[in-house]
Design a protein around this motif. Sequence first.
Motif, PDB file in Angstrom:
ATOM      1  N   ASP A 216      12.382  -7.586   4.991  1.00  0.00           N
ATOM      2  CA  ASP A 216      11.282  -6.623   4.876  1.00  0.00           C
ATOM      3  C   ASP A 216      11.225  -6.029   3.475  1.00  0.00           C
ATOM      4  O   ASP A 216      10.143  -5.800   2.934  1.00  0.00           O
ATOM      5  CB  ASP A 216      11.438  -5.516   5.920  1.00  0.00           C
ATOM      6  CG  ASP A 216      11.202  -6.058   7.321  1.00  0.00           C
ATOM      7  OD1 ASP A 216      10.620  -7.164   7.428  1.00  0.00           O
ATOM      8  OD2 ASP A 216      11.611  -5.401   8.294  1.00  0.00           O
ATOM      9  N   GLU A 217      12.401  -5.787   2.898  1.00  0.00           N
ATOM     10  CA  GLU A 217      12.433  -5.247   1.532  1.00  0.00           C
ATOM     11  C   GLU A 217      11.816  -6.228   0.543  1.00  0.00           C
ATOM     12  O   GLU A 217      10.986  -5.864  -0.280  1.00  0.00           O
ATOM     13  CB  GLU A 217      13.881  -4.992   1.104  1.00  0.00           C
ATOM     14  CG  GLU A 217      14.408  -3.630   1.524  1.00  0.00           C
ATOM     15  CD  GLU A 217      15.927  -3.547   1.333  1.00  0.00           C
ATOM     16  OE1 GLU A 217      16.539  -2.780   2.086  1.00  0.00           O
ATOM     17  OE2 GLU A 217      16.466  -4.274   0.456  1.00  0.00           O
ATOM     18  N   SER A 219       9.742  -8.710   1.027  1.00  0.00           N
ATOM     19  CA  SER A 219       8.299  -8.908   1.174  1.00  0.00           C
ATOM     20  C   SER A 219       7.547  -7.619   0.832  1.00  0.00           C
ATOM     21  O   SER A 219       6.492  -7.661   0.202  1.00  0.00           O
ATOM     22  CB  SER A 219       7.958  -9.393   2.579  1.00  0.00           C
ATOM     23  OG  SER A 219       8.526  -8.532   3.541  1.00  0.00           O
ATOM     24  N   GLY A 220       8.147  -6.477   1.218  1.00  0.00           N
ATOM     25  CA  GLY A 220       7.500  -5.187   0.947  1.00  0.00           C
ATOM     26  C   GLY A 220       7.256  -4.954  -0.530  1.00  0.00           C
ATOM     27  O   GLY A 220       6.178  -4.501  -0.935  1.00  0.00           O
ATOM     28  N   GLU A 221       8.262  -5.299  -1.336  1.00  0.00           N
ATOM     29  CA  GLU A 221       8.135  -5.096  -2.796  1.00  0.00           C
ATOM     30  C   GLU A 221       6.936  -5.834  -3.361  1.00  0.00           C
ATOM     31  O   GLU A 221       6.321  -5.398  -4.318  1.00  0.00           O
ATOM     32  CB  GLU A 221       9.400  -5.624  -3.493  1.00  0.00           C
ATOM     33  CG  GLU A 221      10.508  -4.601  -3.582  1.00  0.00           C
ATOM     34  CD  GLU A 221      11.845  -5.238  -3.967  1.00  0.00           C
ATOM     35  OE1 GLU A 221      11.833  -6.331  -4.570  1.00  0.00           O
ATOM     36  OE2 GLU A 221      12.874  -4.628  -3.636  1.00  0.00           O
ATOM     37  N   LEU A 222       6.639  -6.984  -2.773  1.00  0.00           N
ATOM     38  CA  LEU A 222       5.527  -7.794  -3.275  1.00  0.00           C
ATOM     39  C   LEU A 222       4.244  -7.550  -2.495  1.00  0.00           C
ATOM     40  O   LEU A 222       3.235  -8.218  -2.709  1.00  0.00           O
ATOM     41  CB  LEU A 222       5.881  -9.286  -3.199  1.00  0.00           C
ATOM     42  CG  LEU A 222       7.046  -9.730  -4.082  1.00  0.00           C
ATOM     43  CD1 LEU A 222       7.437 -11.154  -3.758  1.00  0.00           C
ATOM     44  CD2 LEU A 222       6.679  -9.606  -5.559  1.00  0.00           C
ATOM     45  N   GLY A 223       4.318  -6.591  -1.586  1.00  0.00           N
ATOM     46  CA  GLY A 223       3.130  -6.284  -0.792  1.00  0.00           C
ATOM     47  C   GLY A 223       2.737  -7.413   0.162  1.00  0.00           C
ATOM     48  O   GLY A 223       1.569  -7.584   0.493  1.00  0.00           O
ATOM     49  N   LYS A 224       3.743  -8.187   0.585  1.00  0.00           N
ATOM     50  CA  LYS A 224       3.449  -9.301   1.499  1.00  0.00           C
ATOM     51  C   LYS A 224       4.025  -8.981   2.878  1.00  0.00           C
ATOM     52  O   LYS A 224       4.908  -8.119   3.004  1.00  0.00           O
ATOM     53  CB  LYS A 224       4.120 -10.592   1.022  1.00  0.00           C
ATOM     54  CG  LYS A 224       3.998 -10.843  -0.448  1.00  0.00           C
ATOM     55  CD  LYS A 224       2.992 -11.912  -0.714  1.00  0.00           C
ATOM     56  CE  LYS A 224       2.947 -12.205  -2.194  1.00  0.00           C
ATOM     57  NZ  LYS A 224       1.771 -12.844  -2.660  1.00  0.00           N
ATOM     58  N   THR A 225       3.544  -9.673   3.880  1.00  0.00           N
ATOM     59  CA  THR A 225       4.203  -9.571   5.180  1.00  0.00           C
ATOM     60  C   THR A 225       4.523 -10.977   5.673  1.00  0.00           C
ATOM     61  O   THR A 225       3.729 -11.896   5.516  1.00  0.00           O
ATOM     62  CB  THR A 225       3.306  -8.910   6.261  1.00  0.00           C
ATOM     63  OG1 THR A 225       1.979  -9.353   6.053  1.00  0.00           O
ATOM     64  CG2 THR A 225       3.400  -7.412   6.237  1.00  0.00           C
ATOM     65  N   SER A 276       5.112 -17.477   2.672  1.00  0.00           N
ATOM     66  CA  SER A 276       4.775 -16.062   2.623  1.00  0.00           C
ATOM     67  C   SER A 276       4.701 -15.552   1.189  1.00  0.00           C
ATOM     68  O   SER A 276       4.686 -14.346   0.948  1.00  0.00           O
ATOM     69  CB  SER A 276       5.789 -15.248   3.416  1.00  0.00           C
ATOM     70  OG  SER A 276       5.530 -15.369   4.785  1.00  0.00           O
TER      71      SER A 276
END
Length: 549
Positions: A216-217, A219-225, A276
């Motif tokens: 989650d970290e 993907s979160g940093e890159l604004g992805k899910t 992703s």
Amino acid sequence: MHPLVPYLLGEKHPGGKRLTNVQKCIRTCDIDEVGDDTHLIFFEMLGNWSLGDYFKQESVPMSFDFLTKYLKIPVTRLAVTVFGGDGTLPADTQTGRLWHSLGLAHEQIFYCGREDNWWGPAGQTGPCGPDTEIFYDTGSPKCGPDCGPACGCGKYVEIWNNVFLEYNQEADGSLSDLKQKNIDTGMGLERVLTIINGKTNVYETELFFPVMKKLDEISGELGKTIPEKDRRILCEHTRAVTFILGDPKKISPSNTEQGYILRRLIRRMIRLLKKSGLDANYLTELSEIIINQYQNVYPELGENRSFILEQLQKEYVLFSKTLDSGLKKAVKYLSAAGNGGVLSGELAFKLYDTYGFPIEFTSELAAEYGCSVDLDDFRQKFEEHQNRSRQGAAGKFAGGLADHSEQTARLHTATHLLNGALRRVLGSGVSQRGSNITSERLRFDFSFDRKLTAEELEQVCAIVNEATAAKLNVICEEMTPEEAYRSGAVGVFSEKYDNMVKVYTIPGYSREICGGPHAKNTGELGSFRILKEEASSAGVRRIRAVIKE
Ligand code: ATP
Ligand code: MG
């Protein structure tokens, strides 16, 4: 179960009559299930055994106590299946009655056939018997009037299997009573933890939480899910590949056997990360989380840390080279095939051969485009290719492997002595990884993770020469693979054996499953000399040796 067979048959176990353990399990057959709430490729199984000690009437109440008193699972949430009998054997009503007497309602007890409630034997023959399986009722509604534990809708989750090993299956398929009655149970740690933590799927337990958080970290940093199913697969495979790579057997990604399974899992992870929009280079960071989390319990992970990370990095670099161009090609083929179309075996083989796409990987990709792959056609192309390379190899080794001259037979026997000597000097963790014999020399690959010292090489040579000086007869016997294992014979781990195998014994030095040919007496061998000891691949050493009259 293989190592336990002699003890189920009555041999005395050094640990006593009651055993418990925790086993690392790999179930590659569950790969398509991964991503659901309960199926993992790698999981830990808790086992307990009675070797002719307690049986059904004690085992069932003990299981019940453990689940309801220790783990505090409400009785109403349990459901069990019991062997319902078949043409030859009656239903196991004793076990059904036991469950009922402990407090399970009749509606919680289901009688099923052999396909659901029978275990074993582990090979063609050996201990087997009916079982009773314990399920957790998730409380979701029945999917239909016939819904029960045996139905796969997810309402019931199997948590524990209790096997009553009371029969021996003979070679002709008939059953006889075992000398002693045994119990063998297996419980899935992740599933039980999910339940007692009040969660709905294994990924919500503390076992997976750190990797999930990291994903989650990232993907979160890159604004992805990352889609939920991919997230679960990534998390599961991180743990599975870390444990496979961390095993003392030192398996590395390859195109055959266990190495191929590993490669498939890693390549699947690389693509899911890319899909992703994430850098697949995170593989090693994810794996480190598992190493740190588990190394106290499984020290091999810490000990093999650099091997694990190196192998992941290497596979990443290797696959990254071809993944993008392969994906482009695949997308082109799949778009041409169109929704509902079929990708030919020829093109699937091209993706495999040129771009390193495992076939399962191509199938998964095809499904995303609404296509399927002609797997029969692929298999045919694959076999044609293998036959061609086999013919090439046979040509190259003519006079070598194909030459069954007396000298190669002697070198073959020397190879067995070498294998035995290596295991004596370096420990029984050493196992054969490959062998190649020409009429001039032998070449032997084995698992070991460092260079041998001069003393070790000398010791090995001395043991082999001691055996040749002793002029020992080489004994050949035929038996089933189970009998061979039971008698302590070693074999190539991944080999698939026929119903009967030959076991060659050099008394005091070696006992191996092998097709031959061999010298009749070790006195024919002459003096044994090691020419070279070197690395062959990661975790595998190679020895070249000769014998001279
Ligand atoms: P299922 O029907 O759910 O696939 P199974 O019949 O294959 O289970 P067993 O072979 O009886 O299960 O294995 C013993 C126990 O190991 C099961 O009761 C379950 O708790 C656990 N187990 C089996 N397969 C898996 C898996 N893929 N992932 C996690 N745990 C598993
Ligand atoms: Mg299963």
